[in-house]
Scaffold this motif. Structure first.
Motif, PDB file in Angstrom:
ATOM      1  N   GLY A   1      13.522  45.599  -4.429  1.00 46.82           N
ATOM      2  CA  GLY A   1      14.561  45.281  -5.180  1.00 46.82           C
ATOM      3  C   GLY A   1      15.835  45.466  -4.484  1.00 46.82           C
ATOM      4  N   HIS A   2      15.667  46.139  -3.199  1.00 43.99           N
ATOM      5  CA  HIS A   2      16.916  46.273  -2.261  1.00 43.99           C
ATOM      6  C   HIS A   2      17.206  45.138  -1.643  1.00 43.99           C
ATOM      7  N   GLU A   3      16.136  44.006  -1.726  1.00 43.97           N
ATOM      8  CA  GLU A   3      16.499  42.848  -0.771  1.00 43.97           C
ATOM      9  C   GLU A   3      16.746  42.872   0.515  1.00 43.97           C
TER      10      GLU A   3
ATOM     11  N   LEU B   1       9.705  50.350   4.917  1.00 45.58           N
ATOM     12  CA  LEU B   1      10.070  51.377   5.762  1.00 45.58           C
ATOM     13  C   LEU B   1      11.439  51.073   6.551  1.00 45.58           C
ATOM     14  N   ASP B   2      11.624  50.049   6.716  1.00 47.03           N
ATOM     15  CA  ASP B   2      12.667  49.761   7.517  1.00 47.03           C
ATOM     16  C   ASP B   2      13.840  50.080   6.922  1.00 47.03           C
ATOM     17  N   ILE B   3      13.927  49.805   5.496  1.00 45.56           N
ATOM     18  CA  ILE B   3      15.051  50.280   4.665  1.00 45.56           C
ATOM     19  C   ILE B   3      15.390  51.825   4.589  1.00 45.56           C
ATOM     20  N   PHE B   4      14.102  52.542   4.611  1.00 46.81           N
ATOM     21  CA  PHE B   4      14.330  53.779   4.560  1.00 46.81           C
ATOM     22  C   PHE B   4      15.054  54.175   5.863  1.00 46.81           C
TER      23      PHE B   4
ATOM     24  N   ARG C   1      22.382  46.089  -7.428  1.00 49.32           N
ATOM     25  CA  ARG C   1      21.889  46.495  -8.897  1.00 49.32           C
ATOM     26  C   ARG C   1      20.834  47.331  -8.793  1.00 49.32           C
ATOM     27  N   PHE C   2      20.138  47.260  -7.647  1.00 50.03           N
ATOM     28  CA  PHE C   2      19.087  48.298  -7.320  1.00 50.03           C
ATOM     29  C   PHE C   2      19.655  49.471  -6.797  1.00 50.03           C
ATOM     30  N   TRP C   3      20.365  49.690  -5.929  1.00 48.60           N
ATOM     31  CA  TRP C   3      21.007  50.886  -5.740  1.00 48.60           C
ATOM     32  C   TRP C   3      21.721  51.611  -6.573  1.00 48.60           C
TER      33      TRP C   3
ATOM     34  N   VAL D   1      30.536  39.564  -2.324  1.00 44.69           N
ATOM     35  CA  VAL D   1      29.140  39.686  -1.586  1.00 44.69           C
ATOM     36  C   VAL D   1      28.383  38.454  -1.976  1.00 44.69           C
ATOM     37  N   GLY D   2      27.184  38.024  -1.363  1.00 49.54           N
ATOM     38  CA  GLY D   2      26.263  37.169  -1.744  1.00 49.54           C
ATOM     39  C   GLY D   2      25.235  37.411  -2.938  1.00 49.54           C
ATOM     40  N   LYS D   3      24.710  36.442  -3.242  1.00 47.39           N
ATOM     41  CA  LYS D   3      23.606  36.729  -4.488  1.00 47.39           C
ATOM     42  C   LYS D   3      22.500  37.804  -4.073  1.00 47.39           C
ATOM     43  N   ASN D   4      22.092  37.369  -3.057  1.00 46.42           N
ATOM     44  CA  ASN D   4      20.810  38.582  -2.860  1.00 46.42           C
ATOM     45  C   ASN D   4      21.813  40.032  -2.697  1.00 46.42           C
TER      46      ASN D   4
END
Length: 306
Positions: free
Chosen positions: A5-7, A153-156, A51-53, A42-45
């Motif tokens: 969801g975080h893309e 994991l990278d997002i975390f 939305r997610f955050w 911002v871009g679409k992604n």
């Protein structure tokens, strides 16, 4: 559990204030990609990521039937034009956002839920955690690929660690949560006996005087409401090591928690909590103080970024 969801975008400094302002003006803005791209720049992604955050940080809730996002009471009181912190300038807001993100009872974010509550070691490395993610995911009945789990994991990691590579300006912007210094690099070690070196990270498990008494009270009350709503008394263990407890989410050592709770030992002054000392396990009782505003109390003193 939510794995995506975080893309693959971390939350940026400006996203929450901009999104809240846009939602207050037009609740349907985030459900229209083209309009959101223009309004937020911002871009679409990135629209999908925003939305997610806003949802997982407890700032806004989607109503998919009506195709709108509605600000939560927290989102409105903090980020509205006349709110407590409309431009995300107060570091205590970051502690509150981290709390909302990390203590979710419904639809928890997998990496946050696992690493903050069930990671058993003092250190962690990327290869070790991805392997543990695969094992835990299978145990829970999921079948995500190692690539998906590594990206998650990278997002975390990127949420709490400063960027090491400085390339394009947009890519080098750190997450605001870097200011919390909750996670730090502690060195390197080899993958296996003869594998390449990889970074090793360490949670900052130490007293955190920068986390104020008011933030502690807000989070304790919120934890109580969502996880122990029918109970009037909680044990020290509930607050220190239970799933999504204050001790786990903020990585507070037990002596720091006891010091904080001992402020609520009977003093003759009306307080939202009382703490009963015990040689075995202390107990915390919640008092009913009419009109006590936990959130407003957080912002009675400054503590801006710096």
């Amino acid at each position: 559990m939510r794995f995506s969801g975080h893309e693959t975008f971390i939350c940026r400094y400006t996203w929450l204030p901009k999104a809240c302002s846009a939602i207050a003006e037009n609740p349907s803005v985030l459900t229209n990609d083209e309009e959101a791209m223009v309004k937020l720049g911002v871009g679409k992604n990135m629209v999908n990521s925003i939305r997610f955050w806003v949802e997982v940080m407890g700032v806004a809730i989607p109503n998919r039937q009506q195709k709108v996002f509605n600000l939560t009471t927290f989102g409105r009181r903090v980020f509205s034009e006349d709110g407590f912190d409309p431009y995300l300038e107060n570091i205590q807001t970051l502690w509150l956002l981290h709390w909302h993100l990390s203590s979710r009872k419904a639809d928890p974010i997998f990496a946050w839920n696992f690493l903050l509550n069930r990671w058993p070691y003092p250190e962690l490395s990327r290869s070790e955690v991805v392997t543990a993610f695969e094992r835990e995911g299978k145990r829970l009945g999921y079948s995500h690929s190692s690539v998906t789990l590594a990206q998650h994991l990278d997002i975390f990691l990127r949420t709490y660690l400063p960027s090491q590579k400085r390339t394009a300006i947009e890519d080098s912007l750190d997450s605001p949560f870097v200011e919390l210094a909750l996670l730090r690099q502690s060195g390197q070690r080899r993958i296996g006996l003869k594998g390449p070196l990889e970074d090793v990270y360490l949670f900052r498990r130490e007293a955190k005087p920068e986390l104020t008494k008011a933030v502690f009270e807000y989070c304790l009350d919120d934890y109580w409401n969502r996880w122990h709503q029918t109970e009037r008394t909680l044990t020290f263990r509930d607050i220190a090591v239970a799933e999504c407890s204050i001790g786990q989410v903020f990585k507070l050592p037990e002596d720091d928690l006891r010091t904080r709770l001992e402020l609520y030992v009977m003093s003759g002054v009306a307080q939202p909590f009382e703490y009963q000392l015990s040689a075995v396990q202390g107990q915390v009782t919640r008092n009913n103080i009419p009109d006590y505003d936990f959130l407003a109390t957080v912002y009675e003193t400054g503590y801006n970024h710096g």
